[in-house]
Write a protein that holds these residues in place. Structure first.
Motif, PDB file in Angstrom:
ATOM      1  N   LEU A 335      52.864  -2.262   8.784  1.00 25.37           N
ATOM      2  CA  LEU A 335      51.638  -1.897   9.505  1.00 25.37           C
ATOM      3  C   LEU A 335      51.850  -0.834  10.585  1.00 25.37           C
ATOM      4  CD1 LEU A 335      48.621  -2.587   9.580  1.00 25.37           C
ATOM      5  CD2 LEU A 335      49.140  -4.402  11.205  1.00 25.37           C
ATOM      6  N   PRO A 336      52.900  -0.909  11.421  1.00 31.38           N
ATOM      7  CA  PRO A 336      53.094   0.150  12.418  1.00 31.38           C
ATOM      8  C   PRO A 336      53.246   1.544  11.803  1.00 31.38           C
ATOM      9  CG  PRO A 336      54.473  -1.753  12.929  1.00 31.38           C
ATOM     10  CD  PRO A 336      53.891  -2.000  11.585  1.00 31.38           C
ATOM     11  N   ILE A 337      53.976   1.633  10.682  1.00 33.70           N
ATOM     12  CA  ILE A 337      54.147   2.931  10.012  1.00 33.70           C
ATOM     13  C   ILE A 337      52.831   3.389   9.402  1.00 33.70           C
ATOM     14  CG2 ILE A 337      55.545   4.194   8.337  1.00 33.70           C
ATOM     15  CD1 ILE A 337      57.222   2.932  10.500  1.00 33.70           C
ATOM     16  N   THR A 338      52.049   2.456   8.860  1.00 30.63           N
ATOM     17  CA  THR A 338      50.757   2.806   8.259  1.00 30.63           C
ATOM     18  C   THR A 338      49.813   3.376   9.308  1.00 30.63           C
ATOM     19  OG1 THR A 338      51.079   0.916   6.771  1.00 30.63           O
ATOM     20  CG2 THR A 338      48.928   1.962   6.749  1.00 30.63           C
ATOM     21  N   PHE A 339      49.780   2.769  10.485  1.00 25.36           N
ATOM     22  CA  PHE A 339      48.970   3.293  11.591  1.00 25.36           C
ATOM     23  C   PHE A 339      49.351   4.739  11.888  1.00 25.36           C
ATOM     24  CE2 PHE A 339      47.657  -0.997  13.014  1.00 25.36           C
ATOM     25  CZ  PHE A 339      46.349  -0.716  13.347  1.00 25.36           C
ATOM     26  N   ARG A 340      50.656   4.982  12.021  1.00 20.52           N
ATOM     27  CA  ARG A 340      51.126   6.324  12.371  1.00 20.52           C
ATOM     28  C   ARG A 340      50.759   7.335  11.301  1.00 20.52           C
ATOM     29  NH1 ARG A 340      51.623   8.408  16.852  1.00 20.52           N
ATOM     30  NH2 ARG A 340      52.871   6.692  17.656  1.00 20.52           N
ATOM     31  N   CYS A 341      50.898   6.972  10.036  1.00 24.17           N
ATOM     32  CA  CYS A 341      50.573   7.899   8.942  1.00 24.17           C
ATOM     33  C   CYS A 341      49.076   8.234   8.913  1.00 24.17           C
ATOM     34  CB  CYS A 341      50.994   7.301   7.597  1.00 24.17           C
ATOM     35  SG  CYS A 341      52.775   7.242   7.328  1.00 24.17           S
ATOM     36  N   GLU A 343      46.732   7.894  11.311  1.00 24.14           N
ATOM     37  CA  GLU A 343      46.166   8.516  12.503  1.00 24.14           C
ATOM     38  C   GLU A 343      46.757   9.901  12.778  1.00 24.14           C
ATOM     39  OE1 GLU A 343      45.252   4.280  14.785  1.00 24.14           O
ATOM     40  OE2 GLU A 343      46.617   5.743  15.705  1.00 24.14           O
ATOM     41  N   ASP A 344      48.068  10.070  12.571  1.00 28.51           N
ATOM     42  CA  ASP A 344      48.714  11.337  12.903  1.00 28.51           C
ATOM     43  C   ASP A 344      48.750  12.307  11.724  1.00 28.51           C
ATOM     44  OD1 ASP A 344      49.047  10.233  15.323  1.00 28.51           O
ATOM     45  OD2 ASP A 344      51.219  10.030  15.237  1.00 28.51           O
ATOM     46  N   LYS A 345      49.096  11.798  10.535  1.00 26.62           N
ATOM     47  CA  LYS A 345      49.221  12.675   9.368  1.00 26.62           C
ATOM     48  C   LYS A 345      47.858  13.010   8.774  1.00 26.62           C
ATOM     49  CE  LYS A 345      53.821  12.759   8.665  1.00 26.62           C
ATOM     50  NZ  LYS A 345      54.600  13.983   8.490  1.00 26.62           N
ATOM     51  N   ILE A 346      47.058  11.956   8.511  1.00 27.84           N
ATOM     52  CA  ILE A 346      45.784  12.160   7.816  1.00 27.84           C
ATOM     53  C   ILE A 346      44.648  12.416   8.790  1.00 27.84           C
ATOM     54  CG2 ILE A 346      44.159  11.090   6.188  1.00 27.84           C
ATOM     55  CD1 ILE A 346      46.537   9.550   5.041  1.00 27.84           C
ATOM     56  N   ASP A 349      39.831   8.392  12.038  1.00 25.15           N
ATOM     57  CA  ASP A 349      39.305   7.947  13.322  1.00 25.15           C
ATOM     58  C   ASP A 349      39.990   6.641  13.733  1.00 25.15           C
ATOM     59  OD1 ASP A 349      37.580   6.772  15.373  1.00 25.15           O
ATOM     60  OD2 ASP A 349      36.160   8.344  14.823  1.00 25.15           O
ATOM     61  N   LYS A 350      40.481   6.601  14.983  1.00 24.80           N
ATOM     62  CA  LYS A 350      41.196   5.408  15.455  1.00 24.80           C
ATOM     63  C   LYS A 350      40.309   4.177  15.488  1.00 24.80           C
ATOM     64  CE  LYS A 350      44.699   7.785  18.224  1.00 24.80           C
ATOM     65  NZ  LYS A 350      45.288   7.946  19.559  1.00 24.80           N
ATOM     66  N   ARG A 351      39.011   4.366  15.667  1.00 25.10           N
ATOM     67  CA  ARG A 351      38.110   3.212  15.675  1.00 25.10           C
ATOM     68  C   ARG A 351      38.069   2.533  14.311  1.00 25.10           C
ATOM     69  NH1 ARG A 351      33.111   6.481  18.161  1.00 25.10           N
ATOM     70  NH2 ARG A 351      34.090   8.003  16.784  1.00 25.10           N
ATOM     71  N   ILE A 352      38.304   3.321  13.259  1.00 21.02           N
ATOM     72  CA  ILE A 352      38.324   2.765  11.899  1.00 21.02           C
ATOM     73  C   ILE A 352      39.667   2.114  11.606  1.00 21.02           C
ATOM     74  CG2 ILE A 352      38.183   3.336   9.448  1.00 21.02           C
ATOM     75  CD1 ILE A 352      35.516   3.456  10.809  1.00 21.02           C
ATOM     76  N   THR A 353      40.755   2.836  11.869  1.00 16.78           N
ATOM     77  CA  THR A 353      42.075   2.297  11.529  1.00 16.78           C
ATOM     78  C   THR A 353      42.372   1.016  12.301  1.00 16.78           C
ATOM     79  OG1 THR A 353      43.106   3.726  13.202  1.00 16.78           O
ATOM     80  CG2 THR A 353      43.006   4.560  10.947  1.00 16.78           C
ATOM     81  N   ARG A 354      41.979   0.968  13.570  1.00 15.80           N
ATOM     82  CA  ARG A 354      42.284  -0.206  14.384  1.00 15.80           C
ATOM     83  C   ARG A 354      41.451  -1.411  13.974  1.00 15.80           C
ATOM     84  NH1 ARG A 354      42.883   2.594  20.423  1.00 15.80           N
ATOM     85  NH2 ARG A 354      44.598   3.989  19.839  1.00 15.80           N
ATOM     86  N   PHE A 355      40.354  -1.156  13.287  1.00 12.33           N
ATOM     87  CA  PHE A 355      39.518  -2.250  12.793  1.00 12.33           C
ATOM     88  C   PHE A 355      39.924  -2.673  11.383  1.00 12.33           C
ATOM     89  CE2 PHE A 355      35.649  -3.345  10.328  1.00 12.33           C
ATOM     90  CZ  PHE A 355      35.405  -4.583  10.885  1.00 12.33           C
ATOM     91  N   VAL A 356      40.156  -1.692  10.502  1.00 11.88           N
ATOM     92  CA  VAL A 356      40.341  -1.976   9.080  1.00 11.88           C
ATOM     93  C   VAL A 356      41.758  -2.441   8.758  1.00 11.88           C
ATOM     94  CG1 VAL A 356      40.316  -0.965   6.769  1.00 11.88           C
ATOM     95  CG2 VAL A 356      38.503  -0.406   8.389  1.00 11.88           C
TER      96      VAL A 356
END
Length: 463
Positions: A335-341, A343-346, A349-356
């Motif tokens: 999960l930590p690596i998925t967040f980074r990919c 939010e930073d690579k693709i 929106d952080k509001r979506i990633t932090r929820f989904v």
């Protein structure tokens, strides 16, 4: 290609290249070490760098899930979060059903369990679980009585054996000798003590992610509805989330080394491939083909039909997360690596990633849904038990790691696309609030400016 272009390419894709190279080296090293026939202790020592990576990522998972969910829910109003939640549930349900259908079709076409169980090399022991108790355990875990305990324990119903006497034995009715002689065998059967399984409250050593997700979502919604009164808590969790992501960035440098030893260790530990042959070999092939079809055809097509964007460009930004999932075999640890990919690579929106993502890592079970549906029918085929269409429809369960990570990530992209109007509206309202706040500050600034001008005029007049 110039030196600057090469440097820029390595800066953007260096982690991915190192991770892919680590996987290749790990596979080669693992197969080379198999001929030395290392014992269990030697394998554990060899895999120690990989174990460190797992522990490092798992250390970050809980604070990351809690902080990201609280900040994500606090940034959304209840109406927007409700719509996004509904879309997420529909997406998870749809992909799970599609995964199950894919698994069923593959096992019925390939028929890996044909030939009966007499050809099987080994058989496993099946633990009986009552569906009602499993469902109640799920609901119990949604509401943990102790949040600290939820970080390392889950509620799980265990089963004990209770001896039960028949009613006839308890009442001890007086019967004549002639009757006893005539019905002696029947009485012996009735008076035998019977045993029954009874549910006993218990626990297992595992993170109760579902309970923490439910609490974090509820807490985040409350903070969001508190508006200005909840600003301090919102800032605290935002700060915590950013700090955890900084730790993730540091951990990513070690990820290729850890993945190399994880994969090599698993290959060394693997049993002889000649033993896992026949039906089990066909079963393995069926699972792999089914997962590839779901991950590389079904999910990308779903993403394309909804967003009208190239899914493989999206997947290209996820390579490091997918390879990490392949090496760690844990979607939560990835999960930590998925967040980074994302939010930073693709740039989602952080509001979506932090929820989904935290919710998806807990309840989205595409890979295992396919795997378990296929496994159930495979076992039926091995035992020459024919399932009818209704029985096949009742089979379903949970996830395989890499497919789950891909499904969660594509789901985040789909939900961001579907929620773009709500996000734009929220951005516009936030901008309007900032403008109104500036207007409230402006009269004070003009008064100060006028006072300064008057002072300068008075000084010039005196001179």
């Amino acid at each position: 290609m110039s030196t600057d272009d090469m440097r820029k390419f390595m800066k953007n894709n260096g982690f991915v290249l190192f991770t892919v190279v680590a996987v290749i080296i790990g596979i080669i090293l693992g197969f080379c070490l198999r001929e030395y026939q290392m014992d269990f202790r030697q394998i554990k020592y060899f895999s120690f760098p990989g174990e460190l990576l797992m522990r490092m990522l798992q250390m970050l998972v809980m604070p990351l899930i809690i902080s990201s969910l609280v900040t994500g829910m606090a940034a959304l109003d209840s109406k927007a979060s409700g719509k996004m939640g509904l879309r997420a549930v529909i997406y998870y349900t749809t992909t799970t059903v599609l995964a199950v259908i894919t698994g069923i079709i593959m096992v019925l076409i390939i028929h890996p369990g044909g030939g009966g169980k007499e050809k099987m090399h080994r058989e496993g022991k099946i633990e009986k679980v009552h569906s009602a108790d499993a469902f109640m355990d799920l609901v119990r875990n949604m509401f943990p009585p102790n949040l600290v305990e939820a970080c390392f324990k889950q509620f799980k119903t265990n089963y004990g054996i209770r001896k039960v006497k028949p009613i006839l034995a308890q009442n001890e009715t007086v019967i004549s000798d002639s009757v006893i002689n005539n019905v002696s065998q029947a009485m012996n059967l009735l008076l035998e003590v019977t045993e029954e399984l009874v549910p006993i409250p218990g626990s297992v050593n595992a993170v109760n992610a579902l309970g923490l997700v439910v609490f974090s979502m509820s807490f985040g919604l409350v903070i969001g509805n508190m508006k200005e009164d909840g600003a301090i808590l919102r800032d605290f969790f935002n700060c915590l989330n950013e700090a955890i992501m900084q730790l993730v960035s540091v951990s990513m440098w070690y990820a290729p080394v850890g993945i190399l030893f994880l994969i090599a260790g698993k290959i060394v530990e693997m049993e002889d491939m000649t033993v896992v042959g026949g039906q089990l070999g066909m079963y393995t092939i069926t699972v792999i083909v089914g997962l590839l079809i779901h991950a590389l055809i079904v999910l990308p097509l779903l993403y394309f039909f909804i967003t009208h964007k190239n899914p493989f460009v999206f997947i290209g930004g996820l390579v490091q997360a997918l390879v990490t999932a392949l090496g760690t075999s844990s979607s939560s640890a990835t999960l930590p690596i998925t967040f980074r990919c994302l939010e930073d690579k693709i740039g989602l929106d952080k509001r979506i990633t932090r929820f989904v993502l935290p919710v998806g890592a807990t309840i989205n079970m595409d890979g295992t849904a396919l795997y378990e549906a296929l496994a159930a029918i495979f076992i039926a085929q091995v035992n020459n038990f024919e399932l009818n269409f209704g029985q096949i429809l009742t089979i379903r369960d949970r996830l395989r790691t890499t497919t789950n990570v891909l499904g969660d990530s594509l789901g985040a992209g789909i939900i961001e696309h579907l929620s773009r109007h709500e996000l734009q509206k929220m951005d516009a309202e936030a901008g309007k609030f900032v403008i109104e706040e500036n207007k409230m500050k402006k009269p004070y600034q003009l008064i100060c400016q006028d006072n300064e001008n008057e002072k300068s005029i008075d000084s010039e007049t005196k001179m």
